[in-house]
Design an enzyme around this catalytic site. Structure first.
Site, mmCIF file in Angstrom:
data_model
loop_
_atom_site.group_PDB
_atom_site.id
_atom_site.type_symbol
_atom_site.label_atom_id
_atom_site.label_comp_id
_atom_site.label_asym_id
_atom_site.label_seq_id
_atom_site.Cartn_x
_atom_site.Cartn_y
_atom_site.Cartn_z
ATOM 1 N N GLY A 56 22.547 -21.833 45.303
ATOM 2 C CA GLY A 56 22.086 -20.956 46.445
ATOM 3 C C GLY A 56 22.227 -19.608 46.067
ATOM 4 O O GLY A 56 22.396 -19.124 45.206
ATOM 5 N N SER A 57 22.267 -18.753 47.460
ATOM 6 C CA SER A 57 22.426 -17.396 47.200
ATOM 7 C C SER A 57 23.713 -17.253 46.960
ATOM 8 O O SER A 57 24.899 -17.528 47.230
ATOM 9 C CB SER A 57 21.936 -16.598 48.690
ATOM 10 N N GLY A 63 27.106 -18.249 48.426
ATOM 11 C CA GLY A 63 28.087 -18.845 47.225
ATOM 12 C C GLY A 63 29.480 -18.314 47.194
ATOM 13 O O GLY A 63 30.379 -18.877 47.012
ATOM 14 N N GLU A 67 26.169 -22.034 41.346
ATOM 15 C CA GLU A 67 24.843 -21.551 40.694
ATOM 16 C C GLU A 67 24.190 -20.736 41.455
ATOM 17 O O GLU A 67 23.457 -21.117 42.379
ATOM 18 C CB GLU A 67 24.125 -22.689 40.075
ATOM 19 N N CYS A 97 15.768 -19.272 40.496
ATOM 20 C CA CYS A 97 16.817 -18.174 40.387
ATOM 21 C C CYS A 97 16.652 -17.545 38.929
ATOM 22 O O CYS A 97 17.215 -16.776 38.446
ATOM 23 C CB CYS A 97 18.255 -19.279 40.140
#
Length: 513
Positions: free
Chosen positions: A246-247, A251, A268, A302
């Site tokens: 995620g962001s 994160g 990630e 991403c």
């Protein structure tokens, strides 16, 4: 819009009105009536595809308790036998690839080719994991003490938590779950509430596999409509590893909370990925790579290409060719043949796109093409935008999950590298060049600081054979190929003394009568 029979697809994947809830081990699908139903909307037209009931607190507790109990059993199963379970899952995914890939496109908005490609990623990682199940190697070391043997081995962690994002609603789960399973763990999945339907479809396929093979429920799930259960999940000491996609902002909080309880995390997070086009670059390769990287999944990856550093001697030609290529990008129903870009996930994403374009123009950026939201059948469509910009602008250093490409002129490769690496993120990068020395510099210790660095291919489209992940604000985690399996296991060093003496290391003498 497309005439796809949604109900037929849902039925083939086992999704019916009678099965709306969360898997809770031997208890089956939850019958809880708590919580407001989640409306699952097609981002291409805003229509409700289905409704999903989120898990209750009791459902969550059933899932974690079941997973913990199952993990104690699953870790005793030989790893090649665990690999067989993943092989069977891969076969089930092959059987329903078309239906699941179509559902990904319906729920997520990515074009059908990408939806099918995402399911193929699941199949590929399942195949990889099956082979890896026979290669969970440790090392043997020489002891400094006579008649001693040293080696290391790897043991399962227990319960692995997987929190996935909407943009890859099923593939990232498979990266984690398949490897976690062959390593002897039970996975518990919390998918994005923006894309719960595909997750439940995958769970049904998992349930079929374990039931037919007489296996324990090694793949489990709960749906959280908000953040309450997700926070409980992150803080739960029974969850040995939390893999979060995620962001960066979220994160970072996940990493802090898991670290506070001495748990393990695999992060990630975001990316602000760049392609460098030097003065020798083959633009016949660079242009399609840039367009796919910037426009694929409507810029909601991403690994999306967000910045292009182009040598000033090639800038005019590259900009002209990119603008021309963008005119050929068909925007519309992701299930229609020929569509190259579908919608953004929701109206909030459209607002973020418009805000970012406006901010870039306010900073002095020149809009070369695109930049507008589109009124198309009630969907969340936008025009992919290209903006001539400066790297140090705040908006350029911000990851906007939308198809906005910033083109930045440079005078040398060293200048481009310095600006590329100035990003807080360090996920994916690429250089287009026909000069060997430039390629080697880019991949050297003074080159790209990203977890992924490519030559003459773009920033997107990673293969499962290589470890996937990045540095800095991208989180530092690695998933998928190479030795990423080690993240799902604990290392143990063993020393065996087969002598009749007790010598100590480092020549230490310690004697008692």
């Amino acid at each position: 819009m497309s005439s796809i029979d949604v109900n037929a697809i849902l039925s083939k994947l086992g999704l019916t009105a009678a099965n709306p809830g969360a898997w809770s081990g031997s208890k089956g699908w939850s019958t809880s009536q708590e919580g407001t139903l989640i409306n699952v909307r097609n981002p291409a037209d805003g229509t409700v595809i289905a409704q999903v009931r989120p898990a209750s607190e009791a459902d969550y507790e059933n899932v974690i308790a079941s997973a913990t109990e199952t993990a104690a059993l699953w870790r005793t199963v030989p790893a090649p036998k665990r690999g067989e379970a993943v092989r069977l899952l891969g076969e089930e995914l092959r059987r329903y690839k078309t239906e699941l890939g179509t559902l990904v496109s319906l729920e997520n908005g990515k074009i059908l080719a990408e939806g099918l490609g995402e399911v193929q990623e699941m199949i590929d990682i399942a195949d990889f994991a099956v082979g890896q199940s026979r290669m969970l190697y440790g090392n043997t070391m020489h002891s400094e003490r006579p008649q001693h043997r040293m080696y290391e081995q790897w043991h399962p962690l227990g319960v692995v938590g997987i929190i996935s994002a909407f943009n890859f609603p099923v593939a990232v789960w498979a990266w984690n779950a398949c490897l976690a399973a062959i390593c002897g763990n039970v996975s518990v999945w919390k998918p994005s509430p923006k894309t719960p339907l595909t997750a439940l479809a995958v769970q049904h396929l998992c349930n079929r596999v374990v039931k037919a093979a007489g296996l324990p429920p090694v793949f489990q799930i709960f749906i959280d409509a908000g953040t309450e259960l997700a926070t409980r999940f992150i803080d739960d000491r029974r969850v040995a590893l939390v893999s979060f996609t995620g962001s960066t902002a979220v994160g970072r909080k996940v990493g802090e909370r898991v670290a506070a309880r001495m748990g393990k995390s695999l992060l990630e997070l975001g990316g602000n990925n760049a392609i460098i086009v030097d003065d020798t670059a083959n633009l016949d390769l660079a242009v399609p790579a840039i367009v796919f990287g910037a426009v694929g999944t409507a810029g909601q990856r991403c690994t999306t290409t967000r910045r292009v550093f182009v040598h000033s001697s090639r800038a005019a030609e590259l900009e002209r060719r990119l603008v021309h290529a963008y005119t050929q990008v068909k925007i519309g129903d992701p299930l229609e043949t020929g569509t190259l870009m579908g919608p953004l996930i929701d109206p909030r994403a459209v607002d973020s796109y418009k805000t970012a374009v406006a901010a870039a123009q306010a900073a002095g950026g020149e809009l070369l093409t695109g930049g507008k939201a589109l009124s198309k059948n009630g969907g969340n469509f936008v025009e992919p935008a290209i903006v001539r910009a400066k790297n140090d602008w705040s908006i350029v250093q911000t990851e906007t999950f939308a198809p906005i490409l910033y083109v930045i002129h440079v005078d040398s490769l060293s200048d481009a590298l310095e600006q590329q690496n100035a990003s807080a993120h360090g996920l994916s990068s690429a250089l287009f060049t026909d000069r060997l020395q430039n390629a080697e510099l880019f991949l050297s210790t003074v080159g790209s600081d990203c977890g992924i660095a490519n030559i003459n291919i773009g920033t997107s489209g990673a293969e499962i054979g290589g470890a996937f992940g990045g540095e800095k604000d991208t989180g530092g985690g690695r998933e998928s190929g190479s030795d990423a399996w080690k993240a799902y296991m604990r290392r143990q060093t063993n020393t065996i003394n087969w002598s009749r003496e007790l010598p100590l290391a480092q020549g230490i003498e310690f004697k008692v009568e």
